[in-house]
Design an enzyme around this catalytic site. Structure first.
Site, PDB file in Angstrom:
ATOM      1  N   GLU A  88       0.825  -1.210   0.000  1.00 50.50           N
ATOM      2  CA  GLU A  88       0.000   0.000   0.000  1.00 50.50           C
ATOM      3  C   GLU A  88       0.862   1.265   0.000  1.00 50.50           C
ATOM      4  OE1 GLU A  88      -4.195  -1.091   1.925  1.00 50.50           O
ATOM      5  OE2 GLU A  88      -2.573  -1.216   3.359  1.00 50.50           O
ATOM      6  N   CYS A 101       3.368   8.531   1.035  1.00 55.44           N
ATOM      7  CA  CYS A 101       3.978   7.662   2.039  1.00 55.44           C
ATOM      8  C   CYS A 101       4.185   6.317   1.353  1.00 55.44           C
ATOM      9  CB  CYS A 101       3.016   7.556   3.229  1.00 55.44           C
ATOM     10  SG  CYS A 101       3.549   6.374   4.449  1.00 55.44           S
ATOM     11  N   CYS A 108       7.906  -6.926   6.475  1.00 56.54           N
ATOM     12  CA  CYS A 108       9.006  -6.350   7.248  1.00 56.54           C
ATOM     13  C   CYS A 108       9.536  -7.388   8.226  1.00 56.54           C
ATOM     14  CB  CYS A 108       8.530  -5.107   7.999  1.00 56.54           C
ATOM     15  SG  CYS A 108       9.880  -4.300   8.889  1.00 56.54           S
ATOM     16  N   CYS A 112       7.779  -5.322  14.763  1.00 58.53           N
ATOM     17  CA  CYS A 112       7.462  -4.428  15.894  1.00 58.53           C
ATOM     18  C   CYS A 112       6.093  -4.796  16.451  1.00 58.53           C
ATOM     19  CB  CYS A 112       7.466  -2.977  15.444  1.00 58.53           C
ATOM     20  SG  CYS A 112       9.092  -2.435  14.897  1.00 58.53           S
ATOM     21  N   CYS A 115       2.977  -2.681  15.252  1.00 57.82           N
ATOM     22  CA  CYS A 115       2.793  -2.327  13.835  1.00 57.82           C
ATOM     23  C   CYS A 115       2.200  -3.480  13.023  1.00 57.82           C
ATOM     24  CB  CYS A 115       4.160  -1.931  13.269  1.00 57.82           C
ATOM     25  SG  CYS A 115       4.182  -1.610  11.498  1.00 57.82           S
ATOM     26  N   CYS A 325       0.134   5.669  10.250  1.00 49.81           N
ATOM     27  CA  CYS A 325       1.404   4.988  10.500  1.00 49.81           C
ATOM     28  C   CYS A 325       1.181   3.665  11.208  1.00 49.81           C
ATOM     29  CB  CYS A 325       2.285   5.857  11.400  1.00 49.81           C
ATOM     30  SG  CYS A 325       3.355   6.926  10.484  1.00 49.81           S
TER      31      CYS A 325
HETATM   32  C1  SAM Z   1       5.444   1.781   9.508  1.00 48.40           C
HETATM   33  S1  SAM Z   1       6.998   2.497   9.873  1.00 48.40           S
HETATM   34  C2  SAM Z   1       7.905   2.333   8.354  1.00 48.40           C
HETATM   35  C3  SAM Z   1       9.275   2.890   8.427  1.00 48.40           C
HETATM   36  C4  SAM Z   1      10.291   2.153   9.290  1.00 48.40           C
HETATM   37  N1  SAM Z   1      10.167   0.754   9.205  1.00 48.40           N
HETATM   38  C5  SAM Z   1      10.223   2.605  10.735  1.00 48.40           C
HETATM   39  O1  SAM Z   1       9.849   1.801  11.581  1.00 48.40           O
HETATM   40  O2  SAM Z   1      10.567   3.754  10.982  1.00 48.40           O
HETATM   41  C6  SAM Z   1       6.650   4.257   9.918  1.00 48.40           C
HETATM   42  C7  SAM Z   1       6.426   4.815  11.321  1.00 48.40           C
HETATM   43  O3  SAM Z   1       5.219   4.268  11.870  1.00 48.40           O
HETATM   44  C8  SAM Z   1       5.438   4.036  13.251  1.00 48.40           C
HETATM   45  N2  SAM Z   1       4.416   3.074  13.667  1.00 48.40           N
HETATM   46  C9  SAM Z   1       4.359   1.759  13.437  1.00 48.40           C
HETATM   47  N3  SAM Z   1       3.220   1.224  13.949  1.00 48.40           N
HETATM   48  C10 SAM Z   1       2.543   2.250  14.503  1.00 48.40           C
HETATM   49  C11 SAM Z   1       1.281   2.360  15.148  1.00 48.40           C
HETATM   50  N4  SAM Z   1       0.483   1.321  15.296  1.00 48.40           N
HETATM   51  N5  SAM Z   1       0.906   3.587  15.599  1.00 48.40           N
HETATM   52  C12 SAM Z   1       1.690   4.672  15.414  1.00 48.40           C
HETATM   53  N6  SAM Z   1       2.878   4.631  14.780  1.00 48.40           N
HETATM   54  C13 SAM Z   1       3.304   3.438  14.330  1.00 48.40           C
HETATM   55  C14 SAM Z   1       6.841   3.506  13.241  1.00 48.40           C
HETATM   56  O4  SAM Z   1       7.414   3.490  14.516  1.00 48.40           O
HETATM   57  C15 SAM Z   1       7.516   4.497  12.324  1.00 48.40           C
HETATM   58  O5  SAM Z   1       7.900   5.658  13.035  1.00 48.40           O
HETATM   59  S1  SF4 Z   2       7.413  -0.150  12.529  1.00 45.83           S
HETATM   60 FE1  SF4 Z   2       6.557  -1.665  11.141  1.00 45.83          FE
HETATM   61  S2  SF4 Z   2       7.523  -1.227   9.210  1.00 45.83           S
HETATM   62 FE2  SF4 Z   2       8.770  -0.158  10.768  1.00 45.83          FE
HETATM   63  S3  SF4 Z   2      10.346  -1.652  11.350  1.00 45.83           S
HETATM   64 FE3  SF4 Z   2       8.664  -2.000  12.717  1.00 45.83          FE
HETATM   65  S4  SF4 Z   2       7.448  -3.650  11.753  1.00 45.83           S
HETATM   66 FE4  SF4 Z   2       8.788  -2.782  10.215  1.00 45.83          FE
END
Ligand code: SAM
Ligand code: SF4
Length: 339
Positions: A88, A101, A108, A112, A115, A325
């Site tokens: 997406e 974005c 990934c 995390c 996420c 995010c």
């Molecule tokens: C999806 S990540 C992609 C980029 C990279 N992998 C990272 O973690 O920075 C983009 C941002 O979304 C934040 N993020 C992930 N899951 C989230 C959530 N459920 N609520 C708010 N922010 C979130 C991450 O910590 C990061 O700052």
């Molecule tokens: S926040 Fe989501 S996209 Fe970013 S490193 Fe963690 S699992 Fe991967």
């Protein structure tokens, strides 16, 4: 970046080509088209471009639009890939343009806890062309790119950097690097390489913890990255480029929001070329976490401000369509979630 045509298959994706590679192909096949034409935002690509692609066996576009969902200020596009997965891209309207974005990987590896994007693990890297195409398809109003979609950009270092170089090439899209933000959990080795790149991008580090123990629980895939090395690597990048690095801190009640966390944040960043973005957790199905209260966010902000640490509370757009995010899932071509 390898600028030769060695190993380039005849079904190469046009948006993987650097200007030099394009010149070599143009010389081999003869063409009246210009490198810039490859980045045409038009849905119906010009005839001369299609003729050239037929002759040279080049694929102009690789992503197929499977679905679109519009929200109040954002739009989510589901792009199908050749191997049956779908990623997406989110477009966010701002007063002075649009932000794309983009996703950098198919899934990934870092898993995390908070996420959606890491729930299925990592399937593969996106190619530079697949990254560039997300921007091209978003249209000419895009004047900012954030690597905040699915995937960890520094875990796909070569292709992400190639994509940035292709996007910024003056002969092509000429996208200003000052409008590009790479968001990363901060892989120390990759941060050391990024420090040496001559690219005026912005850098955001997803920190989320002030102790190794809490970070290891929140970002299991980054257990081997020492927290202090992540912070030191990012600050070193900032010093080298005379920039400020942003540290994102998702405030999670009972996990990383204690007074001791606040004190550690202050001592880590006071007087450093850093700013903190405090964030609220965006809900993800089947993840058992809770968003923090306005009061707690306000308390953290106030204390950091008083200690002289630049800080903002950032709310992400797109929650109304599950595009904020961390809410993007890897999907199959019918839009069914994987993970
Ligand atoms: C999806 S990540 C992609 C980029 C990279 N992998 C990272 O973690 O920075 C983009 C941002 O979304 C934040 N993020 C992930 N899951 C989230 C959530 N459920 N609520 C708010 N922010 C979130 C991450 O910590 C990061 O700052
Ligand atoms: S926040 Fe989501 S996209 Fe970013 S490193 Fe963690 S699992 Fe991967």
């Amino acid at each position: 970046m390898d600028e030769s045509l060695e190993g380039v298959s005849p079904r190469i994706h046009a948006l993987d080509l650097t200007a030099r590679q394009f010149d070599m192909l143009a010389a081999a096949y003869g063409t009246a088209i210009d490198y810039r034409d490859l980045f045409s935002p038009q849905r119906d690509l010009p005839g001369r471009l299609r003729d050239w692609a037929d002759k040279s066996g080049i694929r102009l576009r690789k992503l197929s639009t499977k679905a679109r969902e519009r929200g109040s200020r954002s739009e989510k596009v589901l792009f199908g890939l050749d191997d049956g997965y779908a990623i997406e891209t989110v477009l966010i309207r701002r007063r002075d343009g649009m932000t794309a974005c983009v996703s950098s990987q198919v899934g990934c590896a870092f898993a995390c806890r908070f996420c959606a994007s890491g729930q299925a693990g990592l399937k593969r890297n996106l190619s530079a062309g697949e990254i560039v195409e997300q921007v091209v398809r978003a249209g000419p109003k895009v004047n900012r790119i954030v690597f905040m979609g699915i995937g960890e950009p520094l875990n796909n270092y070569a292709n992400v950097l190639d994509a940035i170089r292709i996007l910024r090439d003056r002969r092509g899209m000429a996208f200003p690097t000052s409008g590009i933000t790479v968001s990363t959990i901060g892989i120390p080795k990759a941060l050391r390489s990024l420090r040496e790149e001559h690219l005026a991008i912005s850098l955001t580090i997803s920190l989320h913890a002030t102790t190794q123990e809490v970070r290891d629980r929140l970002i299991p895939g980054a257990r081997k990255h020492a927290l202090r090395e992540v912070v030191a690597g990012a600050l070193s990048w900032a010093q080298r480029h005379n920039r400020v690095v942003t540290f994102v801190y998702l405030v999670l009640p009972g996990i990383n929001d204690t007074h001791a966390d606040l004190q550690r944040l202050i001592s880590m960043f006071s007087g450093r070329p850093a700013r903190i973005n405090l964030m609220r957790w965006n809900p993800v199905d089947s993840v058992d976490l809770a968003p923090t209260s306005d009061d707690r966010l306000g308390f953290f902000r106030q204390k950091l401000e008083r200690a002289g640490v630049p800080v903002v509370v950032r709310d992400t757009q797109g929650r109304d369509i599950g595009a904020a995010c961390g809410q993007l899932w890897l999907r199959d071509l019918t839009g069914i979630r994987i993970g």
